[in-house]
Motif scaffolding. Structure first.
Motif, short mmCIF file in Angstrom:
data_model
loop_
_atom_site.label_atom_id
_atom_site.label_comp_id
_atom_site.label_asym_id
_atom_site.label_seq_id
_atom_site.Cartn_x
_atom_site.Cartn_y
_atom_site.Cartn_z
N GLY A 96 -10.80 13.14 -3.83
CA GLY A 96 -10.63 13.68 -2.49
C GLY A 96 -9.46 13.08 -1.74
O GLY A 96 -8.52 12.54 -2.31
N ALA A 97 -9.56 13.13 -0.43
CA ALA A 97 -8.47 12.73 0.45
C ALA A 97 -8.17 11.23 0.35
O ALA A 97 -9.05 10.42 0.07
CB ALA A 97 -8.79 13.10 1.89
N VAL A 98 -6.91 10.91 0.62
CA VAL A 98 -6.45 9.53 0.65
C VAL A 98 -5.21 9.49 1.55
O VAL A 98 -4.50 10.49 1.68
CB VAL A 98 -6.13 9.00 -0.77
CG1 VAL A 98 -4.98 9.77 -1.40
CG2 VAL A 98 -5.85 7.51 -0.77
N GLY A 99 -4.98 8.37 2.17
CA GLY A 99 -3.77 8.16 2.96
C GLY A 99 -3.15 6.84 2.59
O GLY A 99 -3.87 5.89 2.28
N VAL A 100 -1.83 6.77 2.61
CA VAL A 100 -1.15 5.52 2.33
C VAL A 100 0.06 5.40 3.24
O VAL A 100 0.67 6.42 3.62
CB VAL A 100 -0.74 5.42 0.83
CG1 VAL A 100 0.40 6.35 0.49
CG2 VAL A 100 -0.41 3.99 0.44
N ASP A 101 0.39 4.19 3.64
CA ASP A 101 1.58 3.96 4.45
C ASP A 101 2.22 2.65 4.01
O ASP A 101 1.55 1.74 3.52
CB ASP A 101 1.24 3.92 5.94
CG ASP A 101 2.48 4.05 6.79
OD1 ASP A 101 3.25 5.02 6.58
OD2 ASP A 101 2.72 3.18 7.65
N LEU A 102 3.53 2.60 4.22
CA LEU A 102 4.34 1.46 3.79
C LEU A 102 5.29 1.11 4.92
O LEU A 102 5.90 2.00 5.52
CB LEU A 102 5.14 1.86 2.53
CG LEU A 102 6.03 0.82 1.88
CD1 LEU A 102 5.20 -0.30 1.27
CD2 LEU A 102 6.88 1.49 0.79
N MET A 103 5.41 -0.18 5.20
CA MET A 103 6.32 -0.62 6.26
C MET A 103 6.83 -2.02 5.95
O MET A 103 6.08 -2.87 5.44
CB MET A 103 5.59 -0.62 7.61
CG MET A 103 6.47 -0.95 8.79
SD MET A 103 5.51 -0.79 10.32
CE MET A 103 6.78 -1.10 11.52
N ARG A 104 8.08 -2.26 6.26
CA ARG A 104 8.67 -3.59 6.09
C ARG A 104 8.37 -4.42 7.33
O ARG A 104 8.35 -3.91 8.45
CB ARG A 104 10.17 -3.46 5.85
CG ARG A 104 10.84 -4.80 5.58
CD ARG A 104 12.24 -4.65 4.99
NE ARG A 104 12.12 -4.48 3.54
CZ ARG A 104 12.43 -3.35 2.88
NH1 ARG A 104 12.89 -2.31 3.52
NH2 ARG A 104 12.29 -3.29 1.58
N LEU A 147 3.43 -6.70 -0.27
CA LEU A 147 4.21 -6.51 -1.50
C LEU A 147 5.49 -7.32 -1.42
O LEU A 147 5.84 -7.83 -0.34
CB LEU A 147 4.54 -5.02 -1.67
CG LEU A 147 3.34 -4.07 -1.75
CD1 LEU A 147 3.81 -2.62 -1.72
CD2 LEU A 147 2.55 -4.34 -3.02
N PRO A 148 6.22 -7.44 -2.53
CA PRO A 148 7.51 -8.12 -2.47
C PRO A 148 8.46 -7.48 -1.45
O PRO A 148 8.26 -6.34 -1.04
CB PRO A 148 8.05 -7.96 -3.90
CG PRO A 148 6.84 -7.77 -4.75
CD PRO A 148 5.87 -7.02 -3.89
N ASN A 149 9.48 -8.20 -1.07
CA ASN A 149 10.51 -7.75 -0.13
C ASN A 149 9.95 -7.46 1.27
O ASN A 149 10.41 -6.55 1.95
CB ASN A 149 11.24 -6.51 -0.67
CG ASN A 149 11.93 -6.80 -1.99
OD1 ASN A 149 12.56 -7.84 -2.14
ND2 ASN A 149 11.79 -5.90 -2.93
N ASN A 150 8.95 -8.25 1.68
CA ASN A 150 8.37 -8.13 3.02
C ASN A 150 7.82 -6.75 3.33
O ASN A 150 7.93 -6.25 4.45
CB ASN A 150 9.40 -8.52 4.09
CG ASN A 150 9.62 -10.00 4.16
OD1 ASN A 150 8.72 -10.78 3.85
ND2 ASN A 150 10.81 -10.41 4.55
#
Length: 196
Positions: free
Chosen positions: A99-107, A179-182
């Protein structure tokens, strides 16, 4: 509480954790956003092919405003959900086979006036929690709050809007990792998915 493990791709085929897989791909720092989207969509298809034994060409991503992303299999709707996010040099995707999923990425940016952004988008409760955070940890705390908020909105197909008392976001469960790289990644699932 689920644990967020992000697997670099290409690489060994990740084993789904309760039907959920998160991958990251390295992208050129100057890659246009349209190319980043194409690259991560291709990676999602490759992972799904590896998990299901179907050809990667069998999978497409269906996008409708106001709805979470869904995976189409051989031209037909499926229960597979996906989400992706981009930062300079990295794209991330989450796949939920159920089903549904959300993901976000930010430095994490040390010099960043996040207080006004938090006030405008995260609301008074989140702002109060951030204000109570020690100054040395406040930027990371904001990035965690922001990525969890964005992942939750994506999970439910809700567009990013300024906070208001009328904004109703269904319950979710979230997990985050640095994660790596801040970079900070957060993933959200509908609360009922945790009962499966």
């Amino acid at each position: 509480m689920m644990e967020l493990i992000v697997h670099p791709w290409p690489g060994p085929v990740p084993a789904p954790q309760d039907g959920v897989v998160a991958i990251s791909i390295a992208v050129a720092h100057d890659m246009p956003r349209a190319h980043q989207r194409a690259e991560i969509r291709h990676a999602i298809a490759e992972v799904l092919a590896a998990l299901t034994g179907k050809p990667a060409a069998s999978f497409g991503i269906h996008s409708l405003p106001g709805h979470p992303l869904k995976v189409v299999v051989d031209g037909h709707d499926s229960d597979i959900g996906c989400s992706f996010s981009h930062e300079d040099g990295c794209s991330i995707a989450a796949i939920n086979l159920h089903g549904a999923v959300g993901v976000d990425l930010m430095r994490i940016y040390e010099v960043f006036n996040w207080q006004a952004v938090a006030r405008d988008y995260l609301g008074p409760e989140a702002c109060a929690a951030l204000a109570a955070t020690p100054a040395a940890d406040s930027t990371l705390a904001f990035v965690l709050a922001w990525t969890r908020h964005e992942a939750t909105l994506k999970c439910h197909g809700i567009q990013l809007v300024e906070w208001s008392e009328d904004l109703v976001v269904p319950a979710t469960v979230t997990a985050s990792t640095v994660l790596p790289n801040n970079l900070v990644a957060s993933l959200a699932l509908p609360l009922q998915d945790q009962a499966q």
